[in-house]
Design an enzyme around this catalytic site. Sequence first.
Site, PDB file in Angstrom:
ATOM      1  CB  CYS A  91      -0.437   0.358   1.163  1.00  0.00           C
ATOM      2  SG  CYS A  91      -2.048  -1.469   0.612  1.00  0.00           S
ATOM      3  CE  LYS A  94      -2.840   1.023  -2.424  1.00  0.00           C
ATOM      4  NZ  LYS A  94      -4.214   0.756  -3.467  1.00  0.00           N
ATOM      5  CG  ASP A 118     -13.113   1.655   4.743  1.00  0.00           C
ATOM      6  OD1 ASP A 118     -11.751   2.270   4.701  1.00  0.00           O
ATOM      7  OD2 ASP A 118     -13.741   1.864   5.782  1.00  0.00           O
ATOM      8  CG  ASP A 136      -6.795  -2.043  -2.397  1.00  0.00           C
ATOM      9  OD1 ASP A 136      -6.332  -1.014  -2.955  1.00  0.00           O
ATOM     10  OD2 ASP A 136      -6.655  -1.318  -0.756  1.00  0.00           O
ATOM     11  N   GLY A 210     -13.598 -14.422 -11.604  1.00  0.00           N
ATOM     12  CA  GLY A 210     -13.585 -13.679 -12.692  1.00  0.00           C
ATOM     13  C   GLY A 210     -12.518 -12.983 -12.390  1.00  0.00           C
TER      14      GLY A 210
END
Length: 422
Positions: A91, A94, A118, A136, A210
């Site tokens: 992270c 970011k 969130d 994410d 998927g």
Amino acid sequence: FFFFFFFFKQKTAYEIMPSLVGSEMCIRDRYMGFLPILVRRGAKLLRFGSLLGGGFSSKLARGAKSYKYDPTKFGLNPDFDMTSYTALKGCGCKVPQVTLQKYLSNIGDGTIGKETPDCSVIKYPDTRRCLVSTTDFFYPLVDDPYTQGEIACANVLSDLYAMGISRCDHMLMILGVCLDMTPAEQEVSTREMIRGFNDKAAEAGTVITGGQSVFNDFPMIGGVANTVIRDEEIVYPRKAREGDVLVLTKALGSRVVVNAYKWYKSKGERWEKVKGLISEEDMGRAYDICCGEMTSLNKSAAELMAKYKVHGGTDVTGFGILGHARNLAEAQERDVDLRIHTLPVIHRMLRIHDKVVNYKLTEGFAAETSGGILMIVPSESVDQLLKDFKQMESKEAWIVGEVMKGEKKAYIEKDFKTIEVS
């Protein structure tokens, strides 16, 4: 839309994985008729456990499991390390919070992400049901691709868990295959990331239906998590009251740990500065604690949020504990502040942070990856919630702050305390 699927007939998972790299299936026209069958079959198989190997994680005390990686077991060179193929880890890749907010101001009326920081929550017309979605993805922060896949999956699911939602209906996977790797490295790292992601999804009780894959400069993995749920079952992050207590479920310091561990493995100039502050044994233990935290699901926290009717929560990831606490404070209906007075930090990391590298850990802005849930708990429920959490997870959660009358702000107290988590 383009999707890839796992086929479990005659071919083993290891045989099928190379054919997935860089390819997708179009589910239009004649393929559409087969889609429901594939999804149902995949869901049934995954709920009986992981078919790609590895098995489910058990609830272990912090640091009880070793995450040392040996690439030679997979036919790779002993110096193969996923983190060598990216300049930005986990992270830590970011976009900074302030910059992101500027970009988002151009979407709709500018309120995107403020009421529910969130997740996206869409209410279906004329029903009490909502579609709750989150996405994410990020680049490697650990050397082991399997562990990287586990972390990525746990991180995606945490946004649902932060709203007290312990059930995920399905996930999609986002995958980037590194162009700079050899074909053998691509095959092993991609296969193992998928395997780790899939195992963690199965542990969570959900199914991958998927996704999308691309070639990329950096390896990349993440996904989308969706669920349909009644509106009253969602723990919205806006009900904080004066006197409530802030609880955190995972230790801080993952960014310091993963970088210090890389310095330890390379034995370069940075490690020369660090080795006087931490032994090799303690460095290995800190890494094991860190990986254990990042790979563990926040599902128990979500269940307890619903059980004790907590007044809000958020997962602590790329913006750091204070960055996410500020988002949480701004979402409140009442004029309150979130005061953080305690920072639980992984074993020995404060020494390294204070004397070698400053990631703004003690300022509250160090990026965490697959961090814990910061929840707002009614004071009368906090003792029992902490007791239940320890029983469910075999580890502690901590009281790290309180809710006070204020102006919808969050801050870390000047004379804050630290807890060394070992």
